[in-house]
Scaffold this motif. Structure first.
Motif, PDB file in Angstrom:
ATOM      1  N   VAL A   1      39.537  85.335  82.820  1.00 18.19           N
ATOM      2  CA  VAL A   1      40.207  86.631  82.680  1.00 18.19           C
ATOM      3  C   VAL A   1      39.688  87.353  81.441  1.00 18.19           C
ATOM      4  O   VAL A   1      39.361  88.544  81.491  1.00 18.19           O
ATOM      5  CB  VAL A   1      41.744  86.459  82.611  1.00 18.19           C
ATOM      6  CG1 VAL A   1      42.419  87.769  82.257  1.00 18.19           C
ATOM      7  CG2 VAL A   1      42.273  85.899  83.917  1.00 18.19           C
ATOM      8  N   ILE A   2      39.574  86.640  80.336  1.00 15.86           N
ATOM      9  CA  ILE A   2      39.068  87.232  79.097  1.00 15.86           C
ATOM     10  C   ILE A   2      37.619  87.670  79.284  1.00 15.86           C
ATOM     11  O   ILE A   2      37.234  88.764  78.880  1.00 15.86           O
ATOM     12  CB  ILE A   2      39.203  86.238  77.926  1.00 15.86           C
ATOM     13  CG1 ILE A   2      40.685  85.997  77.622  1.00 15.86           C
ATOM     14  CG2 ILE A   2      38.467  86.759  76.694  1.00 15.86           C
ATOM     15  CD1 ILE A   2      40.952  84.885  76.639  1.00 15.86           C
ATOM     16  N   LYS A   3      36.831  86.807  79.917  1.00 17.12           N
ATOM     17  CA  LYS A   3      35.425  87.138  80.165  1.00 17.12           C
ATOM     18  C   LYS A   3      35.318  88.405  81.015  1.00 17.12           C
ATOM     19  O   LYS A   3      34.509  89.280  80.731  1.00 17.12           O
ATOM     20  CB  LYS A   3      34.731  85.969  80.870  1.00 17.12           C
ATOM     21  CG  LYS A   3      33.266  86.184  81.126  1.00 17.12           C
ATOM     22  CD  LYS A   3      32.645  84.980  81.817  1.00 17.12           C
ATOM     23  CE  LYS A   3      31.217  85.232  82.190  1.00 17.12           C
ATOM     24  NZ  LYS A   3      30.626  84.119  82.926  1.00 17.12           N
TER      25      LYS A   3
ATOM     26  N   VAL B   1      36.113  91.494  78.839  1.00 14.69           N
ATOM     27  CA  VAL B   1      35.014  91.813  77.928  1.00 14.69           C
ATOM     28  C   VAL B   1      33.866  92.467  78.694  1.00 14.69           C
ATOM     29  O   VAL B   1      33.301  93.463  78.241  1.00 14.69           O
ATOM     30  CB  VAL B   1      34.543  90.551  77.173  1.00 14.69           C
ATOM     31  CG1 VAL B   1      33.250  90.817  76.409  1.00 14.69           C
ATOM     32  CG2 VAL B   1      35.629  90.068  76.237  1.00 14.69           C
ATOM     33  N   GLU B   2      33.507  91.941  79.845  1.00 13.67           N
ATOM     34  CA  GLU B   2      32.427  92.517  80.642  1.00 13.67           C
ATOM     35  C   GLU B   2      32.774  93.941  81.058  1.00 13.67           C
ATOM     36  O   GLU B   2      31.929  94.833  81.038  1.00 13.67           O
ATOM     37  CB  GLU B   2      32.141  91.648  81.871  1.00 13.67           C
ATOM     38  CG  GLU B   2      31.430  90.357  81.535  1.00 13.67           C
ATOM     39  CD  GLU B   2      31.265  89.439  82.730  1.00 13.67           C
ATOM     40  OE1 GLU B   2      31.858  89.700  83.800  1.00 13.67           O
ATOM     41  OE2 GLU B   2      30.543  88.439  82.584  1.00 13.67           O
ATOM     42  N   GLY B   3      34.019  94.178  81.440  1.00 12.06           N
ATOM     43  CA  GLY B   3      34.457  95.522  81.809  1.00 12.06           C
ATOM     44  C   GLY B   3      34.369  96.496  80.648  1.00 12.06           C
ATOM     45  O   GLY B   3      33.939  97.637  80.807  1.00 12.06           O
TER      46      GLY B   3
ATOM     47  N   ALA C   1      31.867  99.805  80.400  1.00 10.74           N
ATOM     48  CA  ALA C   1      32.442 101.125  80.150  1.00 10.74           C
ATOM     49  C   ALA C   1      31.809 101.787  78.928  1.00 10.74           C
ATOM     50  O   ALA C   1      31.743 103.003  78.845  1.00 10.74           O
ATOM     51  CB  ALA C   1      33.949 101.008  79.963  1.00 10.74           C
ATOM     52  N   LYS C   2      31.338 100.991  77.983  1.00  8.04           N
ATOM     53  CA  LYS C   2      30.742 101.526  76.762  1.00  8.04           C
ATOM     54  C   LYS C   2      29.235 101.748  76.901  1.00  8.04           C
ATOM     55  O   LYS C   2      28.605 102.196  75.948  1.00  8.04           O
ATOM     56  CB  LYS C   2      31.027 100.619  75.586  1.00  8.04           C
ATOM     57  CG  LYS C   2      32.487 100.610  75.201  1.00  8.04           C
ATOM     58  CD  LYS C   2      32.626 100.220  73.774  1.00  8.04           C
ATOM     59  CE  LYS C   2      34.058 100.379  73.344  1.00  8.04           C
ATOM     60  NZ  LYS C   2      34.314 101.638  72.708  1.00  8.04           N
TER      61      LYS C   2
END
Length: 84
Positions: A4-6, A9-11, A15-16
């Motif tokens: 979930v954390i991974k 972070v990927e999302g 987005a950036k």
């Protein structure tokens, strides 16, 4: 939990992203309307034409190369492309 954390972070990193090249299909020539994904149709203030793209006689069914700006709110239409 780690997955979930991974995923979060990927999302955030996606987005950036500063920019991304995307293709889209012209669905309407005037006003220019471009379908990028099955449910994403862009027109009006979301599309900016380069001088080269503005000189093309785009028509429905044409494919265009675009540059998606940071955040995905602005798309710059660069040129017409051939899809085969």
């Amino acid at each position: 939990m780690l997955e979930v954390i991974k995923g979060c972070v990927e999302g955030m990193l996606e987005a950036k992203a500063l920019s991304q090249a995307v293709t889209g299909e012209v669905t309407l020539a005037s006003p220019l309307t471009v379908k990028v994904e099955q449910h994403l149709v862009l027109s009006g203030p979301f599309l900016t034409m380069t001088e080269r793209a503005a000189s093309l006689a785009l028509k429905a069914g044409d494919w265009v190369l675009m540059l998606r700006a940071q955040g995905g709110q602005d798309y710059y239409v660069l040129d017409r492309i051939e899809r085969g």
